[in-house]
Design a protein around this motif. Sequence first.
Motif, PDB file in Angstrom:
ATOM      1  N   SER A 137       0.835  -1.329  -0.035  1.00 40.88           N
ATOM      2  CA  SER A 137      -0.083  -0.099  -0.072  1.00 40.88           C
ATOM      3  C   SER A 137       0.773   1.375  -0.071  1.00 40.88           C
ATOM      4  O   SER A 137       0.550   2.356  -0.637  1.00 40.88           O
ATOM      5  CB  SER A 137      -0.803   0.117   1.332  1.00 40.88           C
ATOM      6  OG  SER A 137      -1.668  -1.062   1.230  1.00 40.88           O
TER       7      SER A 137
ATOM      8  N   CYS B 164       2.671   1.758  -3.430  1.00 42.06           N
ATOM      9  CA  CYS B 164       1.426   2.226  -4.510  1.00 42.06           C
ATOM     10  C   CYS B 164       1.115   3.714  -4.115  1.00 42.06           C
ATOM     11  O   CYS B 164       1.118   4.701  -4.968  1.00 42.06           O
ATOM     12  CB  CYS B 164       0.292   1.543  -4.305  1.00 42.06           C
ATOM     13  SG  CYS B 164       0.122   0.026  -5.075  1.00 42.06           S
TER      14      CYS B 164
ATOM     15  N   ILE C 278      -7.101   2.345  -3.079  1.00 46.82           N
ATOM     16  CA  ILE C 278      -5.825   0.928  -2.684  1.00 46.82           C
ATOM     17  C   ILE C 278      -5.761   0.694  -1.151  1.00 46.82           C
ATOM     18  O   ILE C 278      -5.753  -0.468  -1.163  1.00 46.82           O
ATOM     19  CB  ILE C 278      -4.537   2.008  -2.983  1.00 46.82           C
ATOM     20  CG1 ILE C 278      -4.513   1.963  -4.641  1.00 46.82           C
ATOM     21  CG2 ILE C 278      -3.225   1.080  -2.615  1.00 46.82           C
ATOM     22  CD1 ILE C 278      -3.092   3.056  -4.948  1.00 46.82           C
TER      23      ILE C 278
END
Length: 316
Positions: free
Chosen positions: A245, A248, A293
């Motif tokens: 995470s 990203c 996300i």
Amino acid sequence: MGAESNESLGLLSVFLTGIPGLEAQYGWSSIPFFTMYIVAIVGNILIMAAVQEDSALPEPMYLFLSMLAVTEVGVSVSTLPTVTGILWFDAHRIDFDGCLAQMFFIHTFFCMESGVLLAMSYDCFVAIYNPLHYTAILTLSRIICMGLGVTLKSVALMAPLPILLRQLPYCHTNVLSHSYCLHSDLIQLPCADTKLNSILGFAIVLATFGLDSLLIVVSYVLILYTVMSIASGEGWWKALNTCVSHICAVLIYYLPMIGVSVMHRAAKHASPIVHTLMSSICLFVPPMLNPIICSVKTRPIRQAILTLFSCKRELL
């Protein structure tokens, strides 16, 4: 002329350009922008609410996610009034002091987001390097101190920008190239030497985004070095999955910024709409994608949000 300009500075207004070439389609153009705002603001507020409501979540990782959500709501809310004002009401003019205030909040929250991403990279490193003492190292008091440090650093670095711009004379047409006020735009307007402003702006970029990105890279070098010492392939995947995470979030934050920088240098003669859309991506895309996300890749967050909705239904 300069003295007169400074005396009437309180009456000075700035003209925001909007989206060049799409003036006739502002009604339709407002749909994707409004959708991005809704997803960004509602999505990040849901993450903050989930972390606050679920007592099982407030670990360091989720507290940092909540901090990131706060900064992204701040960025979105800072640009919302002028962007929607132009798209819905064709309101291109903004008071100069209001423009300076918007510039300050946009840059401050954007800088805070970079600092939180750096703090999250340290969180990932501690989680992988020393998992047994993870919560002992990242205590609540230390996390609060890190959050306050990021906030104070961002405010202290950005505060001089509007103050210095406020002191300069403005003698020409005050037209900006975006739907919101940015320092890179405002610094082009004064009819005086802005070398000090340019040097300060460059120093702030180095002290925030430059230093933060370098330290994030160092953190991931240390993380990879630690992961390589893990014997099993399953252990590698489990360790790296902790950081998915965050990786990203870093990519969707820094890649558009790098793209804008390259565009300004390599495609100076490109259509104005290209530059406008690229700059907008920097401000609009990360706040919109990060809650998505987080919800998809972080199972406890997703479950906490679903629990939050189910509790609300029961109350109704």
